[in-house]
Design a protein around this motif. Structure first.
Motif, mmCIF file in Angstrom:
data_model
loop_
_atom_site.group_PDB
_atom_site.id
_atom_site.type_symbol
_atom_site.label_atom_id
_atom_site.label_comp_id
_atom_site.label_asym_id
_atom_site.label_seq_id
_atom_site.Cartn_x
_atom_site.Cartn_y
_atom_site.Cartn_z
ATOM 1 N N ALA A 77 -77.428 98.705 38.459
ATOM 2 C CA ALA A 77 -76.887 98.205 39.315
ATOM 3 C C ALA A 77 -77.837 98.270 40.183
ATOM 4 O O ALA A 77 -78.456 99.168 40.608
ATOM 5 C CB ALA A 77 -76.054 98.261 39.508
ATOM 6 N N LEU A 78 -79.184 97.793 40.409
ATOM 7 C CA LEU A 78 -80.396 97.229 41.826
ATOM 8 C C LEU A 78 -79.666 97.043 42.486
ATOM 9 O O LEU A 78 -79.905 95.705 43.177
ATOM 10 C CB LEU A 78 -82.121 96.852 40.955
ATOM 11 C CG LEU A 78 -82.679 97.043 41.254
ATOM 12 C CD1 LEU A 78 -83.480 98.894 41.494
ATOM 13 C CD2 LEU A 78 -84.071 95.899 41.234
ATOM 14 N N LEU A 79 -79.806 97.664 43.855
ATOM 15 C CA LEU A 79 -78.995 97.204 44.882
ATOM 16 C C LEU A 79 -80.116 96.875 45.995
ATOM 17 O O LEU A 79 -80.900 97.819 46.610
ATOM 18 C CB LEU A 79 -78.248 97.476 46.006
ATOM 19 C CG LEU A 79 -77.454 98.041 44.408
ATOM 20 C CD1 LEU A 79 -75.785 98.878 45.694
ATOM 21 C CD2 LEU A 79 -76.428 96.999 43.577
ATOM 22 N N ILE A 111 -79.362 90.544 44.694
ATOM 23 C CA ILE A 111 -80.049 90.714 46.495
ATOM 24 C C ILE A 111 -78.749 91.067 47.112
ATOM 25 O O ILE A 111 -77.343 89.347 46.781
ATOM 26 C CB ILE A 111 -80.626 88.685 46.633
ATOM 27 C CG1 ILE A 111 -81.595 89.374 45.028
ATOM 28 C CG2 ILE A 111 -81.565 89.021 47.509
ATOM 29 C CD1 ILE A 111 -82.702 90.533 45.051
ATOM 30 N N LEU A 112 -78.797 91.316 48.674
ATOM 31 C CA LEU A 112 -78.025 91.275 48.952
ATOM 32 C C LEU A 112 -77.697 90.643 50.458
ATOM 33 O O LEU A 112 -78.339 91.150 51.386
ATOM 34 C CB LEU A 112 -77.217 92.857 48.977
ATOM 35 C CG LEU A 112 -77.364 93.649 48.160
ATOM 36 C CD1 LEU A 112 -76.676 95.881 48.076
ATOM 37 C CD2 LEU A 112 -75.839 93.276 47.380
ATOM 38 N N GLY A 129 -72.998 96.118 47.871
ATOM 39 C CA GLY A 129 -73.713 96.015 46.721
ATOM 40 C C GLY A 129 -72.665 96.207 45.743
ATOM 41 O O GLY A 129 -72.284 96.556 44.970
ATOM 42 N N PHE A 130 -72.610 97.617 46.317
ATOM 43 C CA PHE A 130 -71.294 99.230 45.406
ATOM 44 C C PHE A 130 -69.927 97.916 44.741
ATOM 45 O O PHE A 130 -70.036 98.150 43.461
ATOM 46 C CB PHE A 130 -71.820 99.757 45.848
ATOM 47 C CG PHE A 130 -70.563 101.299 45.157
ATOM 48 C CD1 PHE A 130 -71.318 102.434 44.592
ATOM 49 C CD2 PHE A 130 -69.475 101.396 45.596
ATOM 50 C CE1 PHE A 130 -70.532 103.015 43.354
ATOM 51 C CE2 PHE A 130 -68.594 102.059 44.451
ATOM 52 C CZ PHE A 130 -69.259 103.265 43.596
ATOM 53 N N LEU A 131 -69.040 97.719 45.873
ATOM 54 C CA LEU A 131 -68.786 98.002 45.439
ATOM 55 C C LEU A 131 -68.308 95.785 44.233
ATOM 56 O O LEU A 131 -67.420 95.828 43.715
ATOM 57 C CB LEU A 131 -67.332 97.216 46.905
ATOM 58 C CG LEU A 131 -67.430 98.382 47.990
ATOM 59 C CD1 LEU A 131 -66.996 97.997 49.233
ATOM 60 C CD2 LEU A 131 -66.718 99.156 46.754
ATOM 61 N N GLU A 132 -69.388 95.801 45.142
ATOM 62 C CA GLU A 132 -69.056 94.054 43.881
ATOM 63 C C GLU A 132 -70.027 93.979 42.550
ATOM 64 O O GLU A 132 -70.415 93.219 42.445
ATOM 65 C CB GLU A 132 -70.078 92.950 45.061
ATOM 66 C CG GLU A 132 -69.233 92.463 46.483
ATOM 67 C CD GLU A 132 -67.714 92.328 46.054
ATOM 68 O OE1 GLU A 132 -67.426 91.164 45.391
ATOM 69 O OE2 GLU A 132 -66.915 92.403 47.141
ATOM 70 N N ILE A 140 -76.733 103.035 40.532
ATOM 71 C CA ILE A 140 -77.289 101.608 41.267
ATOM 72 C C ILE A 140 -78.586 102.820 42.029
ATOM 73 O O ILE A 140 -78.871 103.607 41.492
ATOM 74 C CB ILE A 140 -76.573 101.833 42.681
ATOM 75 C CG1 ILE A 140 -76.246 103.344 43.756
ATOM 76 C CG2 ILE A 140 -75.347 101.465 42.246
ATOM 77 C CD1 ILE A 140 -75.059 103.077 45.152
ATOM 78 N N ALA A 141 -78.997 101.670 42.321
ATOM 79 C CA ALA A 141 -80.601 101.800 42.777
ATOM 80 C C ALA A 141 -80.955 101.129 44.050
ATOM 81 O O ALA A 141 -80.559 100.252 44.304
ATOM 82 C CB ALA A 141 -82.063 101.564 42.070
ATOM 83 N N MET A 142 -80.595 102.769 45.661
ATOM 84 C CA MET A 142 -80.943 101.084 46.491
ATOM 85 C C MET A 142 -82.211 101.103 46.959
ATOM 86 O O MET A 142 -83.334 101.853 46.634
ATOM 87 C CB MET A 142 -80.408 102.548 47.927
ATOM 88 C CG MET A 142 -78.702 102.630 47.097
ATOM 89 S SD MET A 142 -78.342 104.791 47.955
ATOM 90 C CE MET A 142 -79.005 104.660 49.258
ATOM 91 N N HIS A 143 -82.445 99.722 46.989
ATOM 92 C CA HIS A 143 -84.188 99.489 46.504
ATOM 93 C C HIS A 143 -84.607 98.409 47.761
ATOM 94 O O HIS A 143 -83.816 97.451 47.803
ATOM 95 C CB HIS A 143 -84.387 99.081 45.063
ATOM 96 C CG HIS A 143 -85.693 99.902 44.727
ATOM 97 N ND1 HIS A 143 -86.458 99.180 44.971
ATOM 98 C CD2 HIS A 143 -86.294 99.483 43.233
ATOM 99 C CE1 HIS A 143 -88.011 98.908 44.571
ATOM 100 N NE2 HIS A 143 -86.891 99.384 43.311
#
Length: 308
Positions: A77-79, A111-112, A129-132, A140-143
């Motif tokens: 999940a690319l956040l 896209i948050l 983003g993690f929760l959804e 995940i990637a925090m990007h």
């Protein structure tokens, strides 16, 4: 037909007429391409003055589908925390989709988009983003949206051994201190939960990743970084233009005192938000999901969440 040809001058050849038809056909296709709207509505919402805009012709897939056996078992999940940086988004989504697809990494780009009236809160958006992001992704990637990887040797694979900081201090074009974990950081969902996510107290730009480093260490996790990358500070392209889009770096007195503390209580467990809308989009053929997010702020706890 003979009657139609009888209306043409005697010396008129059929070849110029055929050439003219080809030219008109080419012009029609060009007009369709320039005036089509992709898969979304016309800019500004609704319809254009001339009626509904026509969809673009479907684009060929960038690379083979993710269901091929050569793709790994994990899904990323690319956040991407976001607010109003559309010129960067238009470059980011197709670039990252192609980059990850070429590496055979199953992924989905989220896209948050923060749409409330509070100051930007990168950490809370990543928590949302993690929760959804759903049960079909396991890491995940925090990007950051303004950071593009240029070196294909960079690893975006499943970080089973612990958090993996892709944009390490030795490679990031701007930040070089040894505890830096911002820019691009990969974690399994299990490890992110062990940290209770990120603190929700960081409104405005900066410092939330420094606090998260302390959470990682407190959870007994070890940050790993790339090795064998020889491109140095040319490893990433930084899209942000500070002259065009200034960052919200304002700090009030109480916030200055709080910014170096570890938030012992907050994170995923006290995340308060509402999803205004969830929209599947395609940017130049690259799929993504845009979450319009309304964050909540307790002004008695963090009065610096407002611009006042």
């Amino acid at each position: 037909s003979p009657p139609l040809l009888g209306l043409l001058p005697g010396r008129f050849s059929v070849f110029p007429l055929f050439f003219l038809a080809l030219l008109l056909g080419f012009a029609s296709l060009l007009w369709l391409q320039l005036s089509c709207s992709g898969e979304g509505p016309a800019p500004g919402g609704g319809q254009s003055r001339g009626g509904p805009r026509q969809p673009c012709p479907p684009q060929a897939p960038l690379l083979p589908a993710e269901d091929e056996p050569s793709w790994g078992p994990h899904r990323l999940a690319l956040l991407v925390p976001f607010r109003e940086r559309f010129e960067e988004l238009l470059a980011f989504v197709p670039y990252m989709h192609h980059f990850l697809s070429k590496k055979r990494i199953r992924h989905h780009i989220f896209i948050l988009n923060q749409v409330d009236h509070f100051r930007f809160n990168r950490a809370s958006l990543i928590n949302v983003g993690f929760l959804e992001s759903g049960n079909d992704t396991d890491y995940i990637a925090m990007h950051d949206v303004d950071l593009l990887p240029l070196n294909e040797q960079l690893d975006y694979g499943f970080p089973e051994a612990g958090p993996f900081h892709v944009a390490s201090p030795e490679l990031h074009p701007l930040y070089h201190y040894k505890t830096y974990v911002g820019g691009i950081l990969l974690l399994t969902k299990q490890h992110y939960e062990m940290c209770n996510g990120m603190s929700n107290r960081f409104w405005g730009w900066g410092r939330e990743d420094d606090e998260f480093y302390r959470r990682i260490k407190g959870a007994g996790l070890q940050v790993r970084r790339p090795s064998g990358i020889t491109t140095g500070y040319e490893t990433f392209q930084h899209l942000h233009d500070p002259a065009w889009r200034k960052r919200d770096q304002k700090r009030i007195a109480a916030q200055k005192q709080e910014q170096f503390k570890v938030d012992q209580e907050g994170g995923l467990n006290n995340m308060r938000y509402r999803i205004e809308s969830r929209t599947a989009l395609s940017v130049a053929g690259a799929p993504c999901t845009v979450l319009n997010i309304l964050l909540d702020c307790d002004t008695s706890e963090t009065p610096w969440c407002t611009f006042g």
